[in-house]
Design a protein around this motif. Structure first.
Motif, short mmCIF file in Angstrom:
data_model
loop_
_atom_site.label_atom_id
_atom_site.label_comp_id
_atom_site.label_asym_id
_atom_site.label_seq_id
_atom_site.Cartn_x
_atom_site.Cartn_y
_atom_site.Cartn_z
N TYR A 55 0.71 -1.15 0.05
CA TYR A 55 -0.07 0.03 0.17
C TYR A 55 0.86 1.27 -0.14
O TYR A 55 0.57 2.30 -0.74
N GLU A 68 2.17 2.19 -3.40
CA GLU A 68 0.89 2.80 -4.02
C GLU A 68 0.79 4.22 -3.72
O GLU A 68 0.64 5.04 -4.54
N TYR A 69 0.86 4.29 -2.25
CA TYR A 69 0.90 5.65 -1.85
C TYR A 69 1.88 6.66 -2.53
O TYR A 69 1.53 8.01 -2.87
N TYR A 122 -9.00 2.34 -4.84
CA TYR A 122 -9.35 1.08 -4.09
C TYR A 122 -8.90 -0.12 -4.92
O TYR A 122 -8.38 -1.17 -4.39
N TRP A 181 -5.52 -1.49 -3.91
CA TRP A 181 -5.32 -1.63 -2.54
C TRP A 181 -4.75 -3.05 -2.35
O TRP A 181 -5.48 -4.05 -3.05
N LYS A 210 -7.19 -4.02 3.07
CA LYS A 210 -8.54 -3.84 3.17
C LYS A 210 -9.42 -3.99 4.44
O LYS A 210 -9.11 -5.24 5.18
#
Length: 124
Positions: free
Chosen positions: A88, A91-92, A102, A105, A110
């Motif tokens: 994550y 991706e951030y 979403y 993720w 999740k």
């Protein structure tokens, strides 16, 4: 810019006992996140003692300059959780605002989001 993963090293999940566990659950998660971060240059990890989310241990925060900040919790302190957290964070890191679609993720984050806060203002 650097993305930061902050991990609470004092977190103890329900059932934790000093008699049976030499490390806190947070300390175990720290080790797994450190291992999952090997080779990452733009993502760094830091430890903090108590994020005040004891009811949702193990807690982490994902933060970057001028981006949304996220707090996540209720992780099992294991390799799979650490890899999802780092996934994550990757991706951030590539997101200009910190918002990650979403659909990208990792499954392991999740249901673990606790809060999202706005970046601090850059002007007075």
């Amino acid at each position: 810019m650097t993305t930061w993963i902050t991990v609470c090293d004092t977190c103890k999940r329900e059932g934790w006992s000093a008699d049976t566990h030499p490390l806190t659950d947070g300390e175990v998660l720290v080790g797994h996140v450190e291992a999952a971060l090997e080779g990452q240059n733009d993502i760094k990890m830091r430890r903090v003692s108590c994020m005040m989310g004891c009811a949702r241990a193990c807690n982490v925060a994902i933060q970057g300059d001028n981006k949304l900040h996220y707090v996540l919790g209720q992780f099992t302190p294991d390799r799979d959780a650490a890899e999802a957290i780092v996934g994550y964070a990757r991706e951030y890191e590539t997101s200009e605002t910190g918002q990650v679609p979403y659909r990208t993720w990792p499954q392991g984050v999740k249901g673990h989001f606790t809060s999202r806060t706005l970046p601090l203002p850059t002007d007075d």
